[in-house]
Enzyme design. Structure first.
Site, PDB file in Angstrom:
ATOM      1  N   GLY A  17       3.207  -6.104   0.831  1.00  0.00           N
ATOM      2  CA  GLY A  17       3.596  -5.263   1.862  1.00  0.00           C
ATOM      3  C   GLY A  17       3.323  -5.938   2.784  1.00  0.00           C
ATOM      4  N   TYR A 167       0.107   3.915 -15.521  1.00  0.00           N
ATOM      5  CA  TYR A 167       0.919   2.897 -14.474  1.00  0.00           C
ATOM      6  C   TYR A 167       2.118   2.519 -15.036  1.00  0.00           C
ATOM      7  CZ  TYR A 167       1.910  -1.473 -11.871  1.00  0.00           C
ATOM      8  OH  TYR A 167       2.397  -2.667 -11.237  1.00  0.00           O
TER       9      TYR A 167
END
Length: 284
Positions: A17, A167
């Site tokens: 990010g 996950y």
């Protein structure tokens, strides 16, 4: 071209990010940074501004709390009247530093499902008016090639829990929901695509759990950047990519019944409002 486009990146203070935010800001995009820590957000915004970029705006929310996600969406609707791209990047991995044992969110949902999937699901639907106002707009889900089928009778994995299963389920949910949302939005208005950006990039999550990297951060940034900016993908929607190559997700993502079941359960779990199903852009 990204100049003057407004792009929200969740999980922008570390790893993929952050690197993506740095590239987009350098290209002239109006970047909005999301994170949990306002001090880290401020440092990143100041750093980008010092490099000559327009100082990014910031929003805070702990994605383990859907009430904070709603508040963040409210803040964004107040702060801006346009959003060209939403990048759902924030998430937690299969193990450390977030632990391998089963944990729950503020609303009592399994933590990885809540953070990696439900938060992005809710945020996306909350921000659809802003995206529609900026059409053509794009939604990019940073998912994974590591996927595990969803057991709808035990969606919160109260039996047989492992971090890897949790996950993988959260990432398949992200992709499956992206396919379903693409079916509800005209491709010339908003596109919705998901990708596995790279394998074991040298991010905090990977290094804490695996201890080594395989692909570079730059490879992941390039693949994600392509879905955000590539002109040839302007009307491409409802797809899953392994880096820059279109590929197939787990087969469950293409089952109409599973997609609708997940969609309805997600609406119930988040209280979000759903766009109608138009079947525009559907993939099988």
């Amino acid at each position: 071209m990204t100049s003057h486009r407004t792009i929200l990146i969740t999980g922008a203070t570390d790893g993929l990010g952050r690197a993506l935010a740095e590239r987009l800001a350098a290209e002239g995009a109006d970047v909005i940074l999301h994170g949990r820590d306002q001090a880290k957000l401020d440092r990143l915004a100041d750093d980008l501004a010092a490099r000559g970029a327009t100082k990014p705006r910031t929003v805070t929310a702990d994605l383990a709390d859907l009430d904070q996600v709603r508040r963040m969406a409210d803040d964004l609707r107040t702060a801006t009247d346009s959003l060209d791209v939403l990048v759902n990047n924030a998430g937690i991995g299969a193990g450390e530093p977030d632990g391998r044992s089963r944990r729950t969110s503020a609303q009592g949902h399994e933590l990885r499902f809540a953070v990696n999937y439900l938060a992005g699901f809710l945020l996306t639907l909350e921000l659809l008016p802003l995206l529609r106002a900026s059409a053509p707009a794009r939604i990019v889900n940073v998912a994974s090639i590591g996927q595990h089928p969803l057991d709808f009778d035990d969606l919160m994995i109260e039996r047989g829990y492992t971090g890897v299963r949790a996950y993988g389920q959260s990432k398949l949910a992200q992709i499956t929901s992206g396919f379903e949302l693409a079916a509800r939005l005209p491709a010339d208005e908003i596109t919705v695509n998901s990708l596995h950006p790279a394998t074991y990039m040298p991010t905090k999550i990977v290094l804490a759990e695996v201890g080594h990297s395989i692909d570079t951060l730059e490879e992941g940034v390039a693949a994600t950047h392509r879905l955000i900016t590539a002109p040839e993908l302007a009307r491409t929607t409802g797809r899953f990519y392994d880096r820059t190559r279109e590929t197939r997700a787990h087969s469950q993502a293409y089952e109409d019944e599973a997609r609708l079941h997940l969609w309805r359960m997600s609406l119930e779990l988040t209280g979000a409002t759903s766009p109608d199903r138009t079947d525009v852009g559907r993939r099988s």
